[in-house]
Design an enzyme around this catalytic site. Structure first.
Site, PDB file in Angstrom:
ATOM      1  N   CYS A   2       0.810  -1.141  -0.138  1.00 44.27           N
ATOM      2  CA  CYS A   2      -0.084  -0.082   0.011  1.00 44.27           C
ATOM      3  C   CYS A   2       0.987   1.231  -0.044  1.00 44.27           C
ATOM      4  O   CYS A   2       1.999   1.221   0.253  1.00 44.27           O
ATOM      5  CB  CYS A   2      -0.899  -0.054   1.303  1.00 44.27           C
ATOM      6  SG  CYS A   2      -2.030  -1.277   1.573  1.00 44.27           S
ATOM      7  N   ARG A  27       3.546   1.044  -6.656  1.00 43.22           N
ATOM      8  CA  ARG A  27       3.601  -0.143  -5.761  1.00 43.22           C
ATOM      9  C   ARG A  27       2.500  -0.878  -5.780  1.00 43.22           C
ATOM     10  O   ARG A  27       2.400  -2.087  -5.169  1.00 43.22           O
ATOM     11  CB  ARG A  27       3.399   0.716  -4.180  1.00 43.22           C
ATOM     12  CG  ARG A  27       4.549   1.710  -4.133  1.00 43.22           C
ATOM     13  CD  ARG A  27       4.210   2.551  -2.872  1.00 43.22           C
ATOM     14  NE  ARG A  27       4.272   2.014  -1.513  1.00 43.22           N
ATOM     15  CZ  ARG A  27       5.206   2.022  -0.865  1.00 43.22           C
ATOM     16  NH1 ARG A  27       6.395   2.384  -1.087  1.00 43.22           N
ATOM     17  NH2 ARG A  27       5.171   1.205   0.303  1.00 43.22           N
ATOM     18  N   TRP A  74      -3.588  -2.265  -1.533  1.00 45.73           N
ATOM     19  CA  TRP A  74      -3.138  -3.546  -2.050  1.00 45.73           C
ATOM     20  C   TRP A  74      -3.839  -4.316  -1.278  1.00 45.73           C
ATOM     21  O   TRP A  74      -3.319  -4.629  -0.174  1.00 45.73           O
ATOM     22  CB  TRP A  74      -1.523  -3.726  -2.428  1.00 45.73           C
ATOM     23  CG  TRP A  74      -1.458  -5.015  -3.547  1.00 45.73           C
ATOM     24  CD1 TRP A  74      -1.945  -5.131  -4.598  1.00 45.73           C
ATOM     25  CD2 TRP A  74      -0.575  -6.117  -3.051  1.00 45.73           C
ATOM     26  NE1 TRP A  74      -1.163  -6.187  -5.207  1.00 45.73           N
ATOM     27  CE2 TRP A  74      -0.577  -6.717  -4.302  1.00 45.73           C
ATOM     28  CE3 TRP A  74      -0.091  -6.423  -1.967  1.00 45.73           C
ATOM     29  CZ2 TRP A  74       0.186  -7.845  -4.300  1.00 45.73           C
ATOM     30  CZ3 TRP A  74       0.765  -7.648  -2.005  1.00 45.73           C
ATOM     31  CH2 TRP A  74       0.650  -8.371  -3.208  1.00 45.73           C
ATOM     32  N   ASN A 100      -0.426   0.659   6.138  1.00 46.67           N
ATOM     33  CA  ASN A 100       0.156  -0.372   5.274  1.00 46.67           C
ATOM     34  C   ASN A 100       0.725  -1.643   5.903  1.00 46.67           C
ATOM     35  O   ASN A 100       1.302  -1.336   7.109  1.00 46.67           O
ATOM     36  CB  ASN A 100       1.339   0.177   4.464  1.00 46.67           C
ATOM     37  CG  ASN A 100       1.848  -0.820   3.617  1.00 46.67           C
ATOM     38  OD1 ASN A 100       1.643  -1.747   3.340  1.00 46.67           O
ATOM     39  ND2 ASN A 100       3.479  -0.370   3.456  1.00 46.67           N
ATOM     40  N   GLY A 101       0.206  -2.863   5.869  1.00 47.92           N
ATOM     41  CA  GLY A 101       0.607  -3.686   6.639  1.00 47.92           C
ATOM     42  C   GLY A 101      -0.451  -4.759   7.152  1.00 47.92           C
ATOM     43  O   GLY A 101      -1.381  -4.947   6.490  1.00 47.92           O
ATOM     44  N   GLU A 480      16.307 -15.743 -14.296  1.00 47.43           N
ATOM     45  CA  GLU A 480      15.651 -14.374 -14.263  1.00 47.43           C
ATOM     46  C   GLU A 480      15.102 -13.952 -15.435  1.00 47.43           C
ATOM     47  O   GLU A 480      13.790 -13.418 -15.567  1.00 47.43           O
ATOM     48  CB  GLU A 480      16.959 -13.464 -13.878  1.00 47.43           C
ATOM     49  CG  GLU A 480      16.802 -12.007 -13.954  1.00 47.43           C
ATOM     50  CD  GLU A 480      15.647 -11.504 -12.829  1.00 47.43           C
ATOM     51  OE1 GLU A 480      15.295 -12.270 -12.060  1.00 47.43           O
ATOM     52  OE2 GLU A 480      15.215 -10.614 -12.948  1.00 47.43           O
ATOM     53  N   LYS A 484      11.214 -12.621 -15.551  1.00 44.86           N
ATOM     54  CA  LYS A 484      10.899 -11.177 -16.238  1.00 44.86           C
ATOM     55  C   LYS A 484      10.132 -11.299 -17.415  1.00 44.86           C
ATOM     56  O   LYS A 484       8.976 -10.625 -17.688  1.00 44.86           O
ATOM     57  CB  LYS A 484      12.329 -10.747 -17.275  1.00 44.86           C
ATOM     58  CG  LYS A 484      13.302 -10.021 -15.991  1.00 44.86           C
ATOM     59  CD  LYS A 484      13.010  -8.850 -15.821  1.00 44.86           C
ATOM     60  CE  LYS A 484      12.608  -8.460 -14.655  1.00 44.86           C
ATOM     61  NZ  LYS A 484      12.575  -9.283 -13.280  1.00 44.86           N
ATOM     62  N   GLU A 487       6.594 -12.349 -16.005  1.00 45.03           N
ATOM     63  CA  GLU A 487       5.699 -11.342 -15.079  1.00 45.03           C
ATOM     64  C   GLU A 487       5.285 -10.051 -15.836  1.00 45.03           C
ATOM     65  O   GLU A 487       4.429  -9.379 -15.219  1.00 45.03           O
ATOM     66  CB  GLU A 487       6.757 -10.784 -13.521  1.00 45.03           C
ATOM     67  CG  GLU A 487       7.892 -10.036 -14.137  1.00 45.03           C
ATOM     68  CD  GLU A 487       8.792  -9.612 -12.828  1.00 45.03           C
ATOM     69  OE1 GLU A 487       8.003  -9.358 -11.961  1.00 45.03           O
ATOM     70  OE2 GLU A 487      10.202  -9.655 -12.958  1.00 45.03           O
ATOM     71  N   HIS A 503      15.726 -35.399 -19.071  1.00 44.59           N
ATOM     72  CA  HIS A 503      15.035 -36.182 -17.968  1.00 44.59           C
ATOM     73  C   HIS A 503      13.721 -36.192 -17.794  1.00 44.59           C
ATOM     74  O   HIS A 503      12.924 -36.020 -17.010  1.00 44.59           O
ATOM     75  CB  HIS A 503      15.885 -35.887 -16.679  1.00 44.59           C
ATOM     76  CG  HIS A 503      17.294 -36.488 -16.634  1.00 44.59           C
ATOM     77  ND1 HIS A 503      17.982 -37.591 -16.701  1.00 44.59           N
ATOM     78  CD2 HIS A 503      18.440 -35.452 -17.131  1.00 44.59           C
ATOM     79  CE1 HIS A 503      19.287 -37.654 -16.831  1.00 44.59           C
ATOM     80  NE2 HIS A 503      19.522 -36.268 -17.041  1.00 44.59           N
ATOM     81  N   LYS A 603       5.233  -3.928  -6.314  1.00 50.00           N
ATOM     82  CA  LYS A 603       6.655  -3.748  -6.368  1.00 50.00           C
ATOM     83  C   LYS A 603       7.279  -4.396  -5.216  1.00 50.00           C
ATOM     84  O   LYS A 603       8.468  -5.040  -5.299  1.00 50.00           O
ATOM     85  CB  LYS A 603       6.785  -2.178  -6.356  1.00 50.00           C
ATOM     86  CG  LYS A 603       8.371  -1.774  -6.313  1.00 50.00           C
ATOM     87  CD  LYS A 603       9.152  -2.618  -7.422  1.00 50.00           C
ATOM     88  CE  LYS A 603      10.585  -2.079  -7.816  1.00 50.00           C
ATOM     89  NZ  LYS A 603      11.262  -2.944  -8.584  1.00 50.00           N
TER      90      LYS A 603
HETATM   91  C1  AGP Z   1      10.910  -9.225  -9.651  1.00 50.41           C
HETATM   92  O1  AGP Z   1      11.132  -8.576 -11.072  1.00 50.41           O
HETATM   93  C2  AGP Z   1       9.965  -8.892  -8.860  1.00 50.41           C
HETATM   94  N1  AGP Z   1       9.632  -7.678  -8.890  1.00 50.41           N
HETATM   95  C3  AGP Z   1      10.228  -9.782  -7.539  1.00 50.41           C
HETATM   96  O2  AGP Z   1      10.358 -11.303  -7.845  1.00 50.41           O
HETATM   97  C4  AGP Z   1      10.956  -9.379  -6.715  1.00 50.41           C
HETATM   98  O3  AGP Z   1      12.511  -9.368  -7.132  1.00 50.41           O
HETATM   99  C5  AGP Z   1      10.823  -9.973  -5.336  1.00 50.41           C
HETATM  100  O4  AGP Z   1       9.365  -9.685  -5.018  1.00 50.41           O
HETATM  101  C6  AGP Z   1      11.697  -9.611  -4.215  1.00 50.41           C
HETATM  102  O5  AGP Z   1      11.638  -8.060  -4.211  1.00 50.41           O
HETATM  103  P1  AGP Z   1      12.741  -7.278  -3.042  1.00 50.41           P
HETATM  104  O6  AGP Z   1      13.885  -7.598  -3.849  1.00 50.41           O
HETATM  105  O7  AGP Z   1      12.033  -5.880  -2.901  1.00 50.41           O
HETATM  106  O8  AGP Z   1      12.777  -7.801  -1.710  1.00 50.41           O
END
Ligand code: AGP
Length: 608
Positions: A2, A27, A74, A100-101, A480, A484, A487, A503, A603
């Site tokens: 949030c 966010r 969120w 937030n939390g 990675e 990418k 997502e 396998h 984020k």
């Molecule tokens: C990666 O592109 C994502 N946004 C997500 O996997 C992110 O790396 C993960 O949530 C960890 O976030 P942080 O690095 O802020 O802890």
């Protein structure tokens, strides 16, 4: 995660609140709202959906007042809806709150308050806090908030407004970020810097369990014993552009293009005359020699950095390195003690699972080093040692420059430890430092070929399934690359150890299946080429990523070869990831996806 904003000052609150929420949209959220107080009355407007819906509503009505709070939500407790949106108002209408939390004991508190005659409109845990403060309020909002938070269990960043005391705002921080922006006869509250940059660059960062009492021209910070805390002003030197898109269509592309600068900024202060320095951190040779292992713990892309780092640090130090997904680490009763160094990696420094893993590790006696991008974040504040990535604000949900700068710090750490332990020679140290120093320029070179990657994306943006294959650090980079693509383009993909395909998974390869293969490791190149032949013979289309000195060998079997400048084997991930970032970006662009704010994602994941 949030977003929170607050304003108290000489001007109207609404313009800042709405602008601040707009800067926090990255966010991730599903609803938004503001509460403004004038003539001791709190007016509340909140709407499900995009912030623009709220802005349009506010335009239609007069929401005047010089003190207010705002929020982008969120959803965690209660589905996205107008009534579940924040701010939440207490039954008396006197107290408005944004949060937030997660309040873990909200059910118990809710039942207690219902017994006291309170009625609830929403399904949220946050409304319970508003009602609890209301219940405890006896004419002093600061005291009521302090009493209320003693009864809360869980994580919370709060901003509180009281209609009977419209000359003050209260801010509370526990486990989630909150800053106070310092203006001229006006002060601000925000979850993150971008929200206040248009007004001020001087901030206080609140630490955990601190409460701030904010008036028009004063900010006092107290700990949970009610003792006033001194706090130095942090001057935020991120310019507004850094938090804006800088002329690019998306934050993600801007941040991909910023990587040379970000990597350079991150390594520069750690390399001096062929020596590595870890800022003010000093590990003795004895401490390092006594380490029984190193555990790297993170989530998502940060975890993928750990997967690369395992190969790098084991090669340079000959110390065993374990890599754990934080949500697994924290519940598997890990075998760690004072002779374990735990490294947590996090861009936001607020990821709940990573933060919890850090606390678990400390409880078990390990020292914790964190690699974090946000100064003063919860993970940074709780770590024994912190190495900051200097990537600047990363706004796009899909991380790129934070990933790259985290990688560069892992090389820095590996060289430092190897040198201390004597497992690498002085000549090795010099050669690695030379290679690392060239990475920013080499990344710059690769970025110049971004239009070629766009042409490749045009061929494959309708793919249904994509496989990424590689060995050693190439396999870690495949993870990675796969994330990418998934997502931001919503295409299903998988990263696979090239030697493992036969396998089982190779049964999925059919005519036209796209396979992205990374083959940068000299000693494994021929083996990876064999794996490429295996999938090609079953109809796969091949995008290959290799060093440019492998052109003659790979060009015969690759449909679309991508060549990288040559660097030492352990640092190839910093180069091979760049084409994968660009490929994902352009495929998502061609698929008209919401690149900076992909569906379902935030984020920073500050909830379990
Ligand atoms: C990666 O592109 C994502 N946004 C997500 O996997 C992110 O790396 C993960 O949530 C960890 O976030 P942080 O690095 O802020 O802890």
């Amino acid at each position: 995660m949030c977003g929170i904003v607050g304003y108290i000052g000489k001007n109207q609150a609404a313009p800042f609140l709405l602008h601040g929420l707009e800067k926090l949209e990255y966010r991730g959220y599903d609803s938004s709202g503001i509460a403004i107080c004038s003539d001791n009355k709190i007016k509340l407007e909140k709407k499900k959906g995009r912030l623009q819906i709220l802005c349009d509503k506010i335009k239609d009505i007069n929401v005047s007042g010089t003190i207010g709070i705002g929020h982008t939500r969120w959803a965690t407790h209660g589905k996205p809806s107008d009534v579940n949106a924040h701010p939440h108002l207490s039954q008396s209408g006197k107290i408005a709150i944004v949060h937030n939390g997660i309040i873990e004991n909200y059910i118990t508190l809710k039942n207690f308050l219902i017994d006291k005659g309170y009625n609830f409109l929403s399904d949220t845990d946050t409304e319970v806090v508003a009602q609890l403060i209301d219940y405890l309020y006896n004419g002093n909002i600061f005291d009521a908030v302090n009493e209320a938070i003693k009864k809360l269990e869980g994580s919370y960043a709060l901003a509180v407004l009281c209609g009977d005391e419209p000359d003050k705002l209260i801010a509370v921080k526990k486990d989630n970020p909150l800053i106070i922006g310092l203006g001229d006869n006006e002060n601000y509250i925000a979850s993150d810097v971008p929200a206040i940059l248009s007004r001020t660059r001087n901030i206080f960062r609140l630490n955990d369990n601190e409460v701030a009492l904010i008036t028009v021209n004063d900010v006092k910070i107290y700990n949970n014993n009610g003792e006033e805390q001194n706090r130095n002003v942090t001057h935020v030197d991120w310019d507004v552009d850094s938090a804006e898109k800088g002329g690019y269509e998306h934050f993600m592309l801007k941040e991909i293009m910023e990587q040379p600068k970000a990597i350079k900024a991150t390594i520069a202060s750690r390399i001096a005359e062929d020596k590595i320095r870890l800022d003010d951190i000093e590990f003795s040779k004895e401490y390092l020699q006594n380490l029984n292992k190193i555990c790297i713990v993170a989530c998502g892309s940060a975890y993928h950095v750990g997967c690369v780092a395992k190969y790098v640090i084991e090669k340079l130090t000959r110390k065993p390195v374990e890599v754990d997904i934080a949500s697994e680490f924290r519940y598997r009763n890990p075998i760690i003690d004072k002779n374990t160094l735990v490294i947590v990696v996090s861009q936001s420094g607020e990821t709940a699972d990573t933060f919890a893993a850090l606390k678990e590790a400390k409880k078990m006696g390990a020292k914790v080093l964190s690699i974090v991008n946000v100064v003063g974040s919860s993970i940074a504040n709780e770590s024994d040692y912190v190495l900051y990535t200097w990537a600047g604000p990363e706004v796009a949900v899909a991380t790129t420059k934070a990933y790259s700068t985290q990688l560069s710090l892992m090389y820095i750490l590996g060289i430092y430890m190897g040198e201390k332990l004597g497992t690498i020679s002085q000549e090795d140290v010099k050669n690695y430092i030379d290679s690392l120093s060239q990475i920013p320029q080499q990344v710059e070179e690769i970025l110049k070929s971004k239009d070629d990657i766009y042409e490749i994306a045009k061929k494959y943006y309708n793919s249904q399934n994509v496989f990424f294959i590689g060995r050693n650090v190439d396999y870690a980079v495949c993870m990675e690359g796969s994330l990418k693509l998934k997502e931001i383009s919503y295409i299903h993909s998988e990263a696979y150890a090239a030697g493992e395909l036969k396998h089982g998974t190779i049964s999925l390869i059919e005519d036209g299946t796209l396979v992205v293969s990374i083959a940068t490791q000299d000693n494994l190149f021929d083996k990876t080429v064999s794996n490429i032949r295996e999938v090609k013979s079953r109809g796969a289309s091949i995008i290959s990523i290799t060093a440019d000195n492998k052109k003659d060998k790979i060009s015969q079997i690759s449909d679309l070869p991508i060549y990288l400048p040559k660097t030492c084997d352990i640092m190839t991930p910093s180069l091979s990831v760049i084409p994968l970032q660009l490929l994902s970006y352009y495929i998502a662009l061609l698929r008209e996806c919401d690149i900076d704010k992909p569906r379902n994602l935030a984020k920073s994941v500050t909830v379990e």
